[in-house]
Design a protein around this motif. Structure first.
Motif, PDB file in Angstrom:
ATOM      1  N   GLY A  99      29.247 -33.811 -21.446  1.00  0.00           N
ATOM      2  CA  GLY A  99      29.604 -35.194 -21.144  1.00  0.00           C
ATOM      3  C   GLY A  99      29.224 -35.593 -19.736  1.00  0.00           C
ATOM      4  O   GLY A  99      28.833 -36.728 -19.475  1.00  0.00           O
ATOM      5  N   HIS A 115      26.790 -36.252 -26.386  1.00  0.00           N
ATOM      6  CA  HIS A 115      28.154 -35.765 -26.186  1.00  0.00           C
ATOM      7  C   HIS A 115      29.128 -36.380 -27.187  1.00  0.00           C
ATOM      8  O   HIS A 115      29.309 -37.604 -27.223  1.00  0.00           O
ATOM      9  N   ALA A 117      32.605 -37.579 -28.374  1.00  0.00           N
ATOM     10  CA  ALA A 117      33.882 -37.955 -27.749  1.00  0.00           C
ATOM     11  C   ALA A 117      35.019 -37.490 -28.657  1.00  0.00           C
ATOM     12  O   ALA A 117      35.695 -38.292 -29.322  1.00  0.00           O
ATOM     13  N   THR A 119      37.845 -33.832 -29.192  1.00  0.00           N
ATOM     14  CA  THR A 119      38.315 -32.520 -28.766  1.00  0.00           C
ATOM     15  C   THR A 119      38.108 -31.524 -29.907  1.00  0.00           C
ATOM     16  O   THR A 119      38.234 -31.874 -31.079  1.00  0.00           O
ATOM     17  N   TRP A 135      29.623 -41.139 -29.746  1.00  0.00           N
ATOM     18  CA  TRP A 135      28.804 -40.129 -29.072  1.00  0.00           C
ATOM     19  C   TRP A 135      28.225 -40.765 -27.819  1.00  0.00           C
ATOM     20  O   TRP A 135      27.546 -41.794 -27.893  1.00  0.00           O
ATOM     21  N   GLY A 136      28.495 -40.145 -26.670  1.00  0.00           N
ATOM     22  CA  GLY A 136      27.936 -40.638 -25.423  1.00  0.00           C
ATOM     23  C   GLY A 136      26.511 -40.137 -25.282  1.00  0.00           C
ATOM     24  O   GLY A 136      26.274 -38.951 -25.046  1.00  0.00           O
ATOM     25  N   TYR A 167      31.893 -41.675 -17.042  1.00  0.00           N
ATOM     26  CA  TYR A 167      32.175 -41.636 -18.487  1.00  0.00           C
ATOM     27  C   TYR A 167      32.964 -40.379 -18.841  1.00  0.00           C
ATOM     28  O   TYR A 167      33.992 -40.427 -19.529  1.00  0.00           O
ATOM     29  N   HIS A 168      32.496 -39.236 -18.346  1.00  0.00           N
ATOM     30  CA  HIS A 168      33.151 -37.975 -18.679  1.00  0.00           C
ATOM     31  C   HIS A 168      34.525 -37.873 -18.031  1.00  0.00           C
ATOM     32  O   HIS A 168      35.470 -37.348 -18.625  1.00  0.00           O
ATOM     33  N   LEU A 171      37.090 -39.635 -20.178  1.00  0.00           N
ATOM     34  CA  LEU A 171      37.510 -38.881 -21.364  1.00  0.00           C
ATOM     35  C   LEU A 171      38.401 -37.694 -20.988  1.00  0.00           C
ATOM     36  O   LEU A 171      39.398 -37.425 -21.658  1.00  0.00           O
ATOM     37  N   GLY A 174      41.823 -38.954 -19.932  1.00  0.00           N
ATOM     38  CA  GLY A 174      42.624 -39.420 -21.052  1.00  0.00           C
ATOM     39  C   GLY A 174      43.048 -38.308 -21.999  1.00  0.00           C
ATOM     40  O   GLY A 174      44.214 -38.228 -22.391  1.00  0.00           O
ATOM     41  N   ALA A 175      42.118 -37.437 -22.375  1.00  0.00           N
ATOM     42  CA  ALA A 175      42.421 -36.435 -23.397  1.00  0.00           C
ATOM     43  C   ALA A 175      43.016 -35.158 -22.812  1.00  0.00           C
ATOM     44  O   ALA A 175      44.066 -34.683 -23.274  1.00  0.00           O
ATOM     45  N   ASN A 176      42.361 -34.581 -21.807  1.00  0.00           N
ATOM     46  CA  ASN A 176      42.849 -33.307 -21.264  1.00  0.00           C
ATOM     47  C   ASN A 176      44.195 -33.473 -20.584  1.00  0.00           C
ATOM     48  O   ASN A 176      45.112 -32.675 -20.781  1.00  0.00           O
TER      49      ASN A 176
END
Length: 285
Positions: A99, A115, A117, A119, A135-136, A167-168, A171, A174-176
């Motif tokens: 990403g 990439h 998006a 997990t 997909w990025g 961008y990465h 993500l 937000g997610a991790n």
């Protein structure tokens, strides 16, 4: 899209699953590089038709598409190494799944950043999560990328080269960090005597995530958005010491966003911000 002959370098949680998705879409995954026992098990389970080979031999076998699903910090070195051995060919498409990186990491090699998006756990169930995801993509060949992403059931989001770190970061933030936040909340509930934190958190957090995605900052609720300084002070007094810095940082950012969105009135914010400031500098109330 015509059937592609594909190789995967890095049969970790991402690479093995994406290889399986490409196979399910009708492409031929003929080889994979897998070093650890866990990676070799994933190849056997998810890519039963693929031969386990060294990375350079995988690159030679992948006459149409070589997928590089390796850690970000190792990506440039692996590309350079494959290029220097002559394992890469001009007619191949070389795609990495990072990403954070774009095209610069390829150097003189012509490739694309692809990439997902999403997990990944490396389990078969990951395949069911792929349809409909974004997909990025950073590439010079949007037509090929569009067809490839469509084969994977996804939607391309075109990310400019210079925007990929941001961008990465979005993500990962937000997610991790969401995983960390949920587990912090679960641990704190256990400390409060709740035996099954998941039962308490699942409906609450599911509703909060749904509201946030639909409503933005208008979804903010709770003591910070109301300016309940006394409640926040009690939280800070009773939370485990290791949880306080994260709570403070998020409370401060929540207050900023609530003020900007009009959810928190300036006159209600003063006492709250004083509580946060005193906690940050370690001053007594």
């Amino acid at each position: 899209m015509r059937t592609l002959t594909v190789g995967v370098v890095g049969a970790g949680r991402v690479g093995a699953v994406l290889g399986a998705a490409l196979s399910a879409a009708g492409h031929r995954v003929v080889a994979a590089a897998a070093v650890s026992a866990a990676s070799r098990e994933r190849v056997a389970r998810l890519l039963p038709g693929a031969e386990v080979l060294p990375a350079d031999e995988v690159a030679r076998a992948a006459t149409d598409l070589l997928l590089l699903a390796v850690p970000d910090d190792a990506l440039r070195e692996i590309i350079t190494g494959l290029h220097s051995t002559g394992a890469l060919r001009a007619e191949q498409v070389i795609a990495h799944t990072s990403g954070a990186h774009g095209l610069d990491v390829f150097g003189d090699v012509n490739g694309m950043a692809l990439h997902p998006a999403m997990t990944f756990t490396g389990a078969d169930s990951d395949l069911a999560r792929l349809p409909g995801i974004a997909w990025g993509v950073t590439t010079r060949d949007r037509a090929f990328a569009t067809r490839l992403v469509a084969d994977l059931g996804g939607v391309p989001e075109w990310i400019a080269e210079q925007a990929r770190p941001v961008y990465h970061a979005a993500l990962a933030h937000g997610a991790n960090h969401l995983v960390t936040l949920v587990n912090e909340a679960a641990d704190t509930l256990r400390a409060a005597g709740v035996g099954e934190p998941g039962r308490v958190l699942t409906p609450l957090l599911t509703a909060a995530l749904d509201n946030a995605l639909r409503m933005g900052d208008a979804a903010l609720t709770g003591p910070v958005s109301r300016g309940d300084a006394g409640t926040v002070a009690k939280h800070l007094d009773r939370l485990p010491a290791e949880a306080v810095p994260a709570y403070l940082a998020l409370a401060r950012r929540t207050a900023d966003r609530a003020l900007a969105a009009g959810r928190l009135r300036p006159q209600d914010a003063a006492a709250l911000l004083e509580v946060l400031y005193r906690a940050e500098v370690g001053s007594p109330a």
